[in-house]
Design an enzyme around this catalytic site. Structure first.
Site, PDB file in Angstrom:
ATOM      1  N   HIS B  54     -71.125   8.256  54.092  1.00 57.93           N
ATOM      2  CA  HIS B  54     -71.763   6.953  53.869  1.00 57.93           C
ATOM      3  C   HIS B  54     -71.409   6.023  55.031  1.00 57.93           C
ATOM      4  CE1 HIS B  54     -72.524   7.201  49.220  1.00 57.93           C
ATOM      5  NE2 HIS B  54     -72.918   8.282  49.857  1.00 57.93           N
ATOM      6  N   GLU B  56     -70.003   3.043  55.097  1.00 61.65           N
ATOM      7  CA  GLU B  56     -68.669   2.429  55.069  1.00 61.65           C
ATOM      8  C   GLU B  56     -67.582   3.441  55.427  1.00 61.65           C
ATOM      9  OE1 GLU B  56     -71.007   2.332  52.725  1.00 61.65           O
ATOM     10  OE2 GLU B  56     -70.887   0.536  51.475  1.00 61.65           O
ATOM     11  N   CYS B  84     -70.673   1.538  47.149  1.00 58.17           N
ATOM     12  CA  CYS B  84     -70.661   2.438  45.992  1.00 58.17           C
ATOM     13  C   CYS B  84     -69.197   2.688  45.614  1.00 58.17           C
ATOM     14  CB  CYS B  84     -71.373   3.746  46.336  1.00 58.17           C
ATOM     15  SG  CYS B  84     -70.361   4.927  47.266  1.00 58.17           S
ATOM     16  N   CYS B  87     -67.070   4.411  48.328  1.00 54.69           N
ATOM     17  CA  CYS B  87     -66.767   3.556  49.484  1.00 54.69           C
ATOM     18  C   CYS B  87     -65.850   2.410  49.096  1.00 54.69           C
ATOM     19  CB  CYS B  87     -68.061   3.049  50.100  1.00 54.69           C
ATOM     20  SG  CYS B  87     -69.004   4.396  50.866  1.00 54.69           S
TER      21      CYS B  87
END
Lengths: 157, 157
Positions: B54, B56, B84, B87
């Site tokens: 992801h 992040e 999310c 993260c």
């Protein structure tokens, strides 16, 4: 019949080796599909200066590389410690089907790993959490999100 | 004074480029320390078949590599979408001090990303979650954890 002990002992052996090598904490994980280990990982936070290099994340990345897929449905993960929130999130994103763990979140807290503190944060409303968060430029970010939907040939994940 | 819009627009630009290259969804992030961007990341789930890639997580790994540390205290993260659970967990482990996000968890749900479903899982007791989890070989795993405490020169993280 799955030999659960065999897989967990492998996860423990990976963790034991890596902690003695000062790679990170006592955390190892293996991912099993159709009675075969397809991914292995261990904590390498210290060795790589990567706070995301937990055993489960490392095992997921290894398994996905091996099978060339970002999805591990039908797989089980065996991990020496009950997954922290980051790793539990990763397990959900990877669509892993089953989790087996050795020691508990609270056991990890007893040896200095603050998973419980992080889990507690998740049950709070964002404005009550320890790390403050703020929304900015939502309009511009929404244009980005909307443009995403119009990209042809995009792959859902 | 921090130029929040400048950093968020950089995160949006990273996301925009990567989604158009079919690397992943509309998610980019930058990490800022002392008015300087020290890490950048974007979603590469599709490009790398890595469900943990992801924006992040990628930005955290990049920043930690740059500053040779597994800790980002004093840093802010600017991310196109509200983090999310995976993260958010990574942000806590990295000890990031401040989160700025563009669109919301619910906005992401509207374009097909099921963060809300995953967040809902966290508020359930483990036995009620969608992915079942079981404890096995706790005694052997506890020996591992106990041995960890006796390793000389271990580094807390």
């Amino acid at each position: 019949m799955e030999d659960h002990s065999h897989y967990m002992r492998r996860a423990i052996a990976l963790a034991d080796r890596s902690m003695r090598n000062h790679e990170g904490g006592p955390f190892g994980a293996v991912i099993v599909k159709d009675h075969t280990i397809i991914g292995e990982g261990w904590n390498r936070v210290i060795a790589t200066n990567d706070p995301t290099a937990h055993g489960e994340i490392s095992a997921i990345r290894d398994a996905c590389r091996k099978i060339d897929s970002f999805e591990l449905s039908g797989c089980s993960i065996y991990t020496t410690g009950e997954p922290c929130p980051m790793c539990l999130g990763a397990i959900y994103w990877a669509r892993i089907s089953r989790i087996y763990f050795g020691f508990r979140i609270n056991d990890a807290a007893d040896i200095g790993f603050d998973d419980t503190n992080i889990f507690d944060q998740f049950s709070l409303a964002p404005e009550q959490r320890k790390i403050p968060s703020s929304e900015i430029l939502r309009d511009e970010a929404m244009i980005l999100a909307s443009n995403y939907q119009n990209i042809s040939g995009r792959i859902a994940y």
